[in-house]
Each structure stands twice: as C-alpha cells, then as structure tokens.
Design a protein around this motif. Structure first.
Motif, PDB file in Angstrom:
ATOM      1  N   ALA A 162       0.832  -1.207   0.000  1.00 58.08           N
ATOM      2  CA  ALA A 162       0.000   0.000   0.000  1.00 58.08           C
ATOM      3  C   ALA A 162       0.864   1.254   0.000  1.00 58.08           C
ATOM      4  CB  ALA A 162      -0.939  -0.010   1.201  1.00 58.08           C
ATOM      5  N   ASP A 163       1.925   1.252   0.796  1.00 61.60           N
ATOM      6  CA  ASP A 163       2.823   2.415   0.843  1.00 61.60           C
ATOM      7  C   ASP A 163       3.633   2.532  -0.436  1.00 61.60           C
ATOM      8  OD1 ASP A 163       1.962   2.974   3.449  1.00 61.60           O
ATOM      9  OD2 ASP A 163       3.510   1.698   4.335  1.00 61.60           O
ATOM     10  N   LEU A 164       4.122   1.396  -0.949  1.00 62.90           N
ATOM     11  CA  LEU A 164       4.879   1.411  -2.202  1.00 62.90           C
ATOM     12  C   LEU A 164       4.015   1.918  -3.347  1.00 62.90           C
ATOM     13  CD1 LEU A 164       6.738  -2.016  -1.921  1.00 62.90           C
ATOM     14  CD2 LEU A 164       7.722   0.263  -1.601  1.00 62.90           C
ATOM     15  N   ALA A 165       2.747   1.529  -3.346  1.00 63.21           N
ATOM     16  CA  ALA A 165       1.848   1.986  -4.401  1.00 63.21           C
ATOM     17  C   ALA A 165       1.735   3.503  -4.384  1.00 63.21           C
ATOM     18  CB  ALA A 165       0.473   1.341  -4.241  1.00 63.21           C
ATOM     19  N   ARG A 166       1.516   4.056  -3.214  1.00 63.67           N
ATOM     20  CA  ARG A 166       1.335   5.502  -3.113  1.00 63.67           C
ATOM     21  C   ARG A 166       2.604   6.259  -3.483  1.00 63.67           C
ATOM     22  NH1 ARG A 166      -1.059   3.681   1.865  1.00 63.67           N
ATOM     23  NH2 ARG A 166      -3.340   3.675   1.728  1.00 63.67           N
ATOM     24  N   ASP A 168       5.392   5.007  -5.323  1.00 65.95           N
ATOM     25  CA  ASP A 168       6.203   4.648  -6.491  1.00 65.95           C
ATOM     26  C   ASP A 168       5.440   4.002  -7.648  1.00 65.95           C
ATOM     27  OD1 ASP A 168       8.811   4.460  -7.720  1.00 65.95           O
ATOM     28  OD2 ASP A 168       8.752   2.308  -7.344  1.00 65.95           O
ATOM     29  N   ILE A 169       4.237   3.489  -7.409  1.00 64.15           N
ATOM     30  CA  ILE A 169       3.563   2.716  -8.446  1.00 64.15           C
ATOM     31  C   ILE A 169       2.457   3.505  -9.146  1.00 64.15           C
ATOM     32  CG2 ILE A 169       2.222   0.612  -8.899  1.00 64.15           C
ATOM     33  CD1 ILE A 169       3.660  -0.724  -6.602  1.00 64.15           C
ATOM     34  N   TYR A 290       2.632   2.671 -14.222  1.00 59.39           N
ATOM     35  CA  TYR A 290       3.997   2.488 -13.710  1.00 59.39           C
ATOM     36  C   TYR A 290       4.972   2.173 -14.838  1.00 59.39           C
ATOM     37  CZ  TYR A 290       7.871   0.158 -11.292  1.00 59.39           C
ATOM     38  OH  TYR A 290       9.114  -0.229 -10.869  1.00 59.39           O
ATOM     39  N   TYR A 291       4.607   1.228 -15.684  1.00 58.20           N
ATOM     40  CA  TYR A 291       5.516   0.817 -16.755  1.00 58.20           C
ATOM     41  C   TYR A 291       5.646   1.885 -17.840  1.00 58.20           C
ATOM     42  CZ  TYR A 291       5.958  -4.024 -15.082  1.00 58.20           C
ATOM     43  OH  TYR A 291       6.261  -5.148 -14.358  1.00 58.20           O
TER      44      TYR A 291
END
Length: 328
Positions: A162-166, A168-169, A290-291
């Motif tokens: 959840a934190d990575l999404a906010r 970096d993703i 992201y990609y």
C-alpha cells in the motif's frame, strides 16, 4: 490470426552484465577461496534488467553455485538490493522453491551474494502450457506459505505494498495533475485518464492491512523451470506485505500477451480467493501507468533493454484492461 505480441527482446536475453574475467582479480580470487576451488566456467545470466554480475560458477572440484556481485562505488543500489535479498532468503520457509543463501562477501569494494544454483531455464514465450501450469502451481505454494510468514521474516521491517503503491507505483494521478508527462496512448484510450486514475487508486486501499508477504516482482525473468518441470522463483529483493493476487496479475501479463485466457487463470487461482471483484482491473491500471511512465525514465545503470520492456509491459497491461473494461 496474428501472432501474439512478444517482448521486443526475449526475457532470457534482456540483461547486459560483465563477464567473470572482467571482475577484479582480487575479487575472483576471494570468491574462488569461498567456493573452495578454482572457477573453471562461468555462465553469465542472460535474464534480468540490471548490470550487476550474475552467473552460475562451476568449480574444479565439481561444485556449482550462483553468484551475484556489484561494486559499492558504482552501483550502491545493487549492493543494497543484494544485501536485502540475502537477509530475506535466510528466512524464507525452507520448502519454498527458491534458492538458498550460502554466503555473502565484501571484498575490494564489491559485495557478493552466493546462493545455490538452480539448473533451469527462463520460461519460453509464448508460454508453453506445461511451464505456465508449473509456474502457477508453484506460486500457489509460495502464496500459501507466505500467507502466515515466519516472524523472523516480518521482523526485517519489510515495506507494505500500500505504501509502495502511493510512493512509487501510481502514476496516472501524476499525469492527470500535469506533474508527469503523459505517455503515448492508443486513440481509443486517450479519454480514459479519469477512469485510470480511479482504478489505480483502489490498489493501495485493497492492499492496506494485508499481513501476507508477496514476492513483489513476479515476472518471467524471475522464474526458472528445472529439468523436472518444476518452477523456481528467484530475485527476492522486493518482498513486501501485500495480497498475493498482485503478484499473480503481474505474472499473467505474459500469459495475456501469449493469447491465453489470462482472466480465467487469474479468477481460478488460489491466490485470488479473497480478491475484490475489481482487484485485477486496479492492478492492471496501476501497472500500466507504472511501466509506461517508467519507460521514459529508466536509470542509466539498468540494462539498455529495460525501457523497451517497460513500454511493452505497460502496453500489455493497458490492452488487457481495455478489453476487460470494454474500452475497445
């Protein structure tokens, strides 16, 4: 019927790495000493998107090991990644199909990670049905084992999806706000930015509170099929807390691109038993952003093939999502 849209460069040949002979003499000597015998052959790994050294080393006494190495001065991020992976591999459940750590070494400004070697090959694309079945079955075992992970593993302070999404993703929101240049989109999808923003925003909400661990970077180049047809999972640097269906969606991008029924594979896999109905759509929207944005900002320390692969992966994510949403 047209052939499936395969990656621009095969996954088994996506890496650009130094040879064994290009490593410092003192480093090669130190590695051979730890292995217990001189290195006689080095098979450099063709898969992956970093420039770090990675190879299966055969020694004069008949031994075999897989070794990664990176220089701290030029590639400090790789040193951090390899050290993190070593710590994670130490505490993975023993029966998982993952390489085991043998040792680590710091020598002449380089960090080295040595694991057991897996005698296998990167899955072929388009997917061979038996190899895809083995990979999906193997990941079901991984997901089940990490649903209640060892306390030693969680004690490493691994991040949360959840934190990575906010952080970096999720990129469609940045595009919508004008903080990120818009990636090129097919004409039928150019008016879908509001829907992409809404769908990707669901990912951190769905991932919040997950206590299971996931691989976090499950792609074809992180899978090996051994001589018995069993799937092994490699490169465990990005383990995090999150729902297993996120891993599965990323893996199945290549099944979709292979012309297979990726929707069915996702819906019937044990990892999706508790997934929200639109979990796949949320993940595909997030991966597409992201990609596609990442393809324009690949680091110079990565493989030169990374931008093309990111663009291809983003296009497959978006195409799969568009078909599911009826946008075409």
């Amino acid at each position: 019927m047209s052939p499936p849209p395969l990656p621009p460069v095969p996954y088994h040949a996506s890496a650009q790495r130094p040879s064994w002979s290009a490593l410092p003499t003192a480093l090669r000597t130190a590695v051979a000493d730890r292995l217990g015998a001189p290195v006689v052959t080095a098979q450099v790994a063709g898969a992956g998107f970093t420039r770090g050294f990675a190879a299966v080393l055969d020694t004069a006494d008949g031994g075999r090991a897989f070794v990664k190495a990176a220089p701290a001065a030029e590639q400090p991020h790789l040193v951090d990644w390899y050290a993190r992976e070593a710590a994670i591999l130490d505490w993975l459940p023993a029966d998982l199909p993952a390489p085991r750590v043998r040792w680590t070494l710091s020598e002449v400004g380089w960090f080295v990670l040595c694991t057991d070697a897996v005698d296998g090959h990167t899955p072929r694309l388009p997917w061979v049905p038996a190899e895809l079945d083995a990979t999906l079955a193997g990941y079901a075992d991984v997901a089940a084992a990490l649903a209640d992970p060892p306390t030693e593993l969680t004690a490493l302070g691994l991040p949360h999806l959840a934190d990575l999404a906010r952080s970096d993703i999720l990129w469609w929101e940045e595009v919508a706000a004008g903080r990120e240049p818009p990636p090129p989109l097919p004409a039928p999808l150019r008016g879908r930015l509001p829907e992409l923003v809404e769908l990707e925003s669901l990912l951190p909400r769905y991932a919040t509170g997950a206590t299971s661990l996931i691989h976090g970077d499950l792609r074809v180049d992180n899978v090996l099929i051994d001589a018995d047809g069993r799937a092994w999972f490699c490169d465990w640097t990005w383990v995090c807390s999150g729902p297993a269906w996120f891993d599965l969606a990323g893996l199945l991008l290549t099944a979709y691109a292979s012309g297979l029924d990726a929707d069915r594979f996702f819906a019937t896999h044990p990892a999706t038993a508790d997934a929200p109905p639109d979990a796949l759509d949320a993940t595909l929207a997030a991966l597409a952003g992201y990609y596609l944005t990442g393809a324009a900002a690949a680091p110079p320390t990565a493989s030169p093939h990374l931008p093309a692969h990111q663009r291809w992966s983003g296009e497959q994510s978006l195409d799969w999502l568009a078909h599911r949403q009826g946008w075409r």
